[in-house]
Design an enzyme around this catalytic site. Structure first.
Site, PDB file in Angstrom:
ATOM      1  N   CYS A  41       0.842  -1.207   0.000  1.00 20.39           N
ATOM      2  CA  CYS A  41       0.000   0.000   0.000  1.00 20.39           C
ATOM      3  C   CYS A  41       0.869   1.247   0.000  1.00 20.39           C
ATOM      4  CB  CYS A  41      -0.923  -0.012   1.216  1.00 20.39           C
ATOM      5  SG  CYS A  41      -1.896   1.500   1.407  1.00 20.39           S
ATOM      6  N   CYS A  80      -0.257   4.050   2.283  1.00 20.49           N
ATOM      7  CA  CYS A  80       0.074   3.871   3.696  1.00 20.49           C
ATOM      8  C   CYS A  80       1.568   4.072   3.972  1.00 20.49           C
ATOM      9  CB  CYS A  80      -0.320   2.464   4.159  1.00 20.49           C
ATOM     10  SG  CYS A  80      -1.992   1.947   3.720  1.00 20.49           S
ATOM     11  N   ASP A  81       2.410   3.514   3.109  1.00 16.93           N
ATOM     12  CA  ASP A  81       3.827   3.358   3.449  1.00 16.93           C
ATOM     13  C   ASP A  81       4.802   4.209   2.653  1.00 16.93           C
ATOM     14  OD1 ASP A  81       3.075   1.448   5.311  1.00 16.93           O
ATOM     15  OD2 ASP A  81       3.247  -0.207   3.894  1.00 16.93           O
TER      16      ASP A  81
END
Length: 301
Positions: free
Chosen positions: A130, A133-134
């Site tokens: 993701c 997200c990261d």
């Protein structure tokens, strides 16, 4: 005893809950983790009609609040087993037994793995699924993205804003991503593309250092120095608990058509977990409405 139990609180599941309650059904939603599903990791939803640019998490919260306000009972419990045949369906969770006259399977799907040496070792420490997200964890780094669809190209665009270089590796010569999105990625000077190639190994000592790619046409092996890999090659369902009663295809998706009906009377499938060609947020919401109204129709017979 409920009229309807919905398994999963993603986009399809929560939409099913909204339509189910509005149709006059008593609805219970069982979710093992957190409501919203995969959509919560999307920074900006650009292709949902009438709501361009809405944040995925905001969209999920709005769905959840609407379902709750209408009266849907949303529980967070892990399902241990399910008996779906017969007039009364039984769902056994870590907290007890739930019964209903109809069930909608809306379990979604999880990111598909590459299945190559080094992947499992580095998950969470260089292998990610993701970018939303990261991506901040890889600021100024050299990153590879594996895949050629909308998610992969979207990840490449996100990462290009933070990373030094982004290398997109795709097994086919042509990308499946939307043309506008692909053109945006290609306009980034720090994004390069390697096609007709598959990843064979991810290696490193104390951190990821290198990815090995093989050209499918000539067998040429390429070693690419990287600091991280974002895998975006689609998703896979987890419907094994239903396999003894519900017909699944060879990939594990619930076999159900546009009417969302499965082979078991009173059991329906909605969203990414069922067999379908297009898996998008708009098709998940469509399935949610269709499955809930189909459950209402079944109960009215």
């Amino acid at each position: 005893m409920n009229d309807l139990i919905i398994i999963g609180a993603g986009t399809a599941g929560l939409t099913s809950a909204i339509y189910g309650v509005r149709a006059g059904l008593s609805v219970k939603v069982i979710e093992k983790a957190f409501y919203g599903g995969q959509i919560i990791s999307t920074v900006s939803i650009e292709n949902y009609p009438g709501m361009p640019g809405i944040n995925g998490a905001d969209f999920a919260v709005a769905l959840y609040n609407q379902a709750k306000s209408l009266g849907a009972n949303i529980l967070y419990e892990k399902i241990e087993s399910a008996t779906l045949s017969g007039d009364i369906k039984k769902i056994v969770t870590s907290n007890g037994v739930h019964q209903a006259k109809t069930v909608i399977i809306a379990t979604g799907a999880k990111p598909r793995r590459l299945g190559v040496p080094g992947e499992e070792k580095w998950i969470g420490r260089g292998v990610a699924f993701c970018a939303t997200c990261d991506a901040p964890l890889y600021r100024g780094k050299d990153i590879a993205v594996v895949g050629g669809g909308n998610v992969a190209i979207g990840d490449a665009i996100i990462l290009s804003e933070l990373c030094r270089t982004v290398t997109v590796i795709h097994r086919f010569p042509v990308f499946e991503a939307e043309q506008l999105q692909l053109e945006q990625a290609k306009s980034k000077t720090n994004v390069q593309f390697i096609t007709d190639s598959v990843v064979r190994e991810i290696t490193g000592d104390k951190k990821i250092e290198e990815i090995t790619a093989e050209n499918k046409l000539n067998g040429q092996i390429t070693k690419i120095p990287i600091d991280g890999v974002f895998v975006a090659i689609g998703s896979e369902p987890d419907n094994s608990m239903f396999a003894s009663e519900i017909h699944l295809d060879e990939m594990g998706y619930v076999i159900a058509g546009e009417d969302c009906r499965t082979n078991v009377p009173g059991v329906f499938a909605a969203g990414d977990t069922r067999t379908k060609k297009i898996r998008q947020i708009v098709t998940a919401t469509a399935d949610g409405s269709v499955s809930a109204l189909a459950a209402k129709e079944y109960l009215s017979i």
